[in-house]
Design a protein around this motif. Sequence first.
Motif, PDB file in Angstrom:
ATOM      1  N   THR A 118       0.757  -1.063   0.045  1.00 26.25           N
ATOM      2  CA  THR A 118       0.164  -0.036   0.169  1.00 26.25           C
ATOM      3  C   THR A 118       0.800   1.237  -0.036  1.00 26.25           C
ATOM      4  OG1 THR A 118      -1.639  -1.092   1.093  1.00 26.25           O
ATOM      5  CG2 THR A 118      -1.888   1.100   1.179  1.00 26.25           C
ATOM      6  N   SER A 119       1.843   1.225   0.822  1.00 21.41           N
ATOM      7  CA  SER A 119       2.886   2.377   0.702  1.00 21.41           C
ATOM      8  C   SER A 119       3.422   2.647  -0.488  1.00 21.41           C
ATOM      9  CB  SER A 119       4.040   2.116   1.940  1.00 21.41           C
ATOM     10  OG  SER A 119       4.993   3.082   1.695  1.00 21.41           O
ATOM     11  N   PHE A 120       3.990   1.875  -1.246  1.00 18.89           N
ATOM     12  CA  PHE A 120       4.390   1.522  -2.416  1.00 18.89           C
ATOM     13  C   PHE A 120       3.382   2.050  -3.520  1.00 18.89           C
ATOM     14  CE2 PHE A 120       5.601  -1.267  -6.322  1.00 18.89           C
ATOM     15  CZ  PHE A 120       6.246  -0.169  -7.247  1.00 18.89           C
ATOM     16  N   GLY A 121       1.908   1.889  -3.400  1.00 22.05           N
ATOM     17  CA  GLY A 121       1.159   2.414  -4.122  1.00 22.05           C
ATOM     18  C   GLY A 121       0.915   3.965  -3.801  1.00 22.05           C
ATOM     19  N   ALA A 172      13.400   5.618  -1.894  1.00 20.71           N
ATOM     20  CA  ALA A 172      12.209   6.140  -1.963  1.00 20.71           C
ATOM     21  C   ALA A 172      11.974   7.215  -1.258  1.00 20.71           C
ATOM     22  CB  ALA A 172      10.968   5.156  -2.046  1.00 20.71           C
ATOM     23  N   ALA A 173      12.301   7.220  -0.116  1.00 25.51           N
ATOM     24  CA  ALA A 173      12.267   8.476   0.851  1.00 25.51           C
ATOM     25  C   ALA A 173      13.353   9.688   0.444  1.00 25.51           C
ATOM     26  CB  ALA A 173      12.605   8.078   2.245  1.00 25.51           C
ATOM     27  N   CYS A 182       5.097  12.257   1.065  1.00 28.47           N
ATOM     28  CA  CYS A 182       5.375  10.966   0.645  1.00 28.47           C
ATOM     29  C   CYS A 182       6.947  10.492   1.039  1.00 28.47           C
ATOM     30  CB  CYS A 182       5.436  11.060  -0.901  1.00 28.47           C
ATOM     31  SG  CYS A 182       3.882  11.174  -1.290  1.00 28.47           S
ATOM     32  N   GLY A 183       7.785  11.275   1.151  1.00 27.66           N
ATOM     33  CA  GLY A 183       9.071  11.022   1.712  1.00 27.66           C
ATOM     34  C   GLY A 183       8.783  10.322   3.134  1.00 27.66           C
ATOM     35  N   ALA A 184       8.342  11.127   4.024  1.00 29.71           N
ATOM     36  CA  ALA A 184       7.830  10.589   5.275  1.00 29.71           C
ATOM     37  C   ALA A 184       7.250   9.233   5.366  1.00 29.71           C
ATOM     38  CB  ALA A 184       7.300  11.809   6.049  1.00 29.71           C
ATOM     39  N   ILE A 185       6.379   9.074   4.504  1.00 24.76           N
ATOM     40  CA  ILE A 185       5.442   7.731   4.332  1.00 24.76           C
ATOM     41  C   ILE A 185       6.502   6.504   3.867  1.00 24.76           C
ATOM     42  CG2 ILE A 185       4.069   6.282   3.041  1.00 24.76           C
ATOM     43  CD1 ILE A 185       2.280   9.120   2.802  1.00 24.76           C
ATOM     44  N   ALA A 186       7.418   6.900   3.120  1.00 23.98           N
ATOM     45  CA  ALA A 186       8.426   5.886   2.762  1.00 23.98           C
ATOM     46  C   ALA A 186       9.182   5.607   3.649  1.00 23.98           C
ATOM     47  CB  ALA A 186       9.104   6.327   1.444  1.00 23.98           C
ATOM     48  N   LEU A 244       9.185   6.061   7.137  1.00 18.10           N
ATOM     49  CA  LEU A 244       8.323   5.439   8.022  1.00 18.10           C
ATOM     50  C   LEU A 244       7.963   3.893   7.739  1.00 18.10           C
ATOM     51  CD1 LEU A 244       5.808   8.101   9.119  1.00 18.10           C
ATOM     52  CD2 LEU A 244       7.757   7.203  10.478  1.00 18.10           C
ATOM     53  N   THR A 245       7.737   3.520   6.588  1.00 15.80           N
ATOM     54  CA  THR A 245       7.480   2.133   6.208  1.00 15.80           C
ATOM     55  C   THR A 245       8.888   1.418   6.383  1.00 15.80           C
ATOM     56  OG1 THR A 245       6.299   2.974   4.217  1.00 15.80           O
ATOM     57  CG2 THR A 245       6.590   0.689   4.436  1.00 15.80           C
ATOM     58  N   VAL A 246      10.003   1.839   6.550  1.00 21.00           N
ATOM     59  CA  VAL A 246      11.064   1.067   6.945  1.00 21.00           C
ATOM     60  C   VAL A 246      10.963   0.255   8.343  1.00 21.00           C
ATOM     61  CG1 VAL A 246      13.290   0.859   7.610  1.00 21.00           C
ATOM     62  CG2 VAL A 246      12.563   2.646   5.611  1.00 21.00           C
ATOM     63  N   ILE A 247      10.112   0.836   9.044  1.00 21.22           N
ATOM     64  CA  ILE A 247       9.814   0.013  10.557  1.00 21.22           C
ATOM     65  C   ILE A 247       8.963  -1.019  10.105  1.00 21.22           C
ATOM     66  CG2 ILE A 247       9.876   2.231  11.682  1.00 21.22           C
ATOM     67  CD1 ILE A 247       7.097   2.088  12.149  1.00 21.22           C
ATOM     68  N   VAL A 248       8.324  -1.401   9.053  1.00 22.18           N
ATOM     69  CA  VAL A 248       7.356  -2.680   8.792  1.00 22.18           C
ATOM     70  C   VAL A 248       8.620  -3.669   8.321  1.00 22.18           C
ATOM     71  CG1 VAL A 248       5.587  -3.487   7.477  1.00 22.18           C
ATOM     72  CG2 VAL A 248       5.557  -0.989   8.230  1.00 22.18           C
ATOM     73  N   ARG A 249       8.478  -4.718   9.089  1.00 28.39           N
ATOM     74  CA  ARG A 249       9.694  -5.689   8.601  1.00 28.39           C
ATOM     75  C   ARG A 249       9.014  -6.904   8.651  1.00 28.39           C
ATOM     76  NH1 ARG A 249      14.113  -5.863  13.247  1.00 28.39           N
ATOM     77  NH2 ARG A 249      15.429  -6.761  11.337  1.00 28.39           N
TER      78      ARG A 249
END
Length: 393
Positions: free
Chosen positions: A226-229, A295-296, A380-384, A386-391
């Motif tokens: 979803t983040s990628f989208g 991406a960020a 969008c940079g912040a979203i990308a 923050l997605t790093v914490i999803v492992r």
Amino acid sequence: MGEAKPGESGAVRPASARLAIAGALATAVAFGPARNGYGLFLPWMREEFGISTGVAGLIASGGYAGHLAALFAVGAIATRLGPRLPVVAGAISAALGMMLIALSPNALVLAAGVALAASSAGWVWSPYNDAAERAVQPALRARVLSVVSTGTTFGIAGAGVTALVTGDGWRIGWVAFSVVAVVALVCNAAVLPSGNGRPDGGEEAGLTGVRWLFRGDAVPLFVVATSFGVVSSVYYSFAVDHVSRNGDLTLPLGAPLGPLMFVVLGAAGVAGFFTGDAINRLGLRRVLAVILLSAALSTVLLGVAPGSLAAAILSAALFGAYVMMISALLAVWSSRVFPEGPSAGFSAALIALAVGSVLAPASMGLIAGAFGYQTVFLICGAIAALTVIVRPR
């Protein structure tokens, strides 16, 4: 030389090559101009039709909604009727939609053309997995599917070159795209098999309903998809318009920067070739983290330095690598999460991606209208990041 072994005859490899070339052409059209060309030509369309930033975002979301609708339909059709019909449907959608864009007299018709053209991307990707399983010997399947997927990079780069050549005559570019879609239609209709070709009707053994998709280790996969989208749809929709409205960023001979960004983006997509090797060497978690941080950085560069030529080119290169690498990574990841149904699992991840793509441009277009594009790209940079914490588990 010796006698050819069964399954290795000279008759098989030309068939594999034809499938790879036809598939690469279809994905080049669908994931190049048909799905992502709208944002590339947006500056000229805005000028001609008087489109506001908010309306531009709604049109982009409409395009991704067409993609999502096709994704819901393609699985059932390909399973029952084989890969030829959905790919042909996608090529027809691309050809008609892009011709509608070329002939559009107003923003409403333009929006309809964007939605129809973008739906082609939902039709043409997953059927090649089934086609390769049926028509390509096992040793060559991964190579054939890799060639098919890299059509995206050539499609995006080709769209950028077309925009450089046509400039203000953007309608000519869309006519050319439509003609190429017809060529892809003819090639794939001749190469792809019809019928599901399976005695069991094509169902993946042991899978009933969709409840099996909702498991704990699938949640991170769907969140990242979803983040990628979100990030990719905003970038494709608004990056060129953003740089075109900030400073006099032109190349020698007056060429615009926006199309060059698409050329660089497409070329950088070759990084996707190395995703599998990187995962094998470094692990899926580390590779995912590097991709998301790229991406960020890509989106933040457009937020903090929209008037910088170097920042725009570096942003496009980072984004191109991000798009192709995370696409390959999601395919690998979904096969690990859903070993009993990799195709269905990957389709679910693509739907999560498409949902993010539908929601983001419209909402971010409204934010851009109020606070500017710089704010949108920083978000969008912040979203990308923050997605790093999803492992992955």
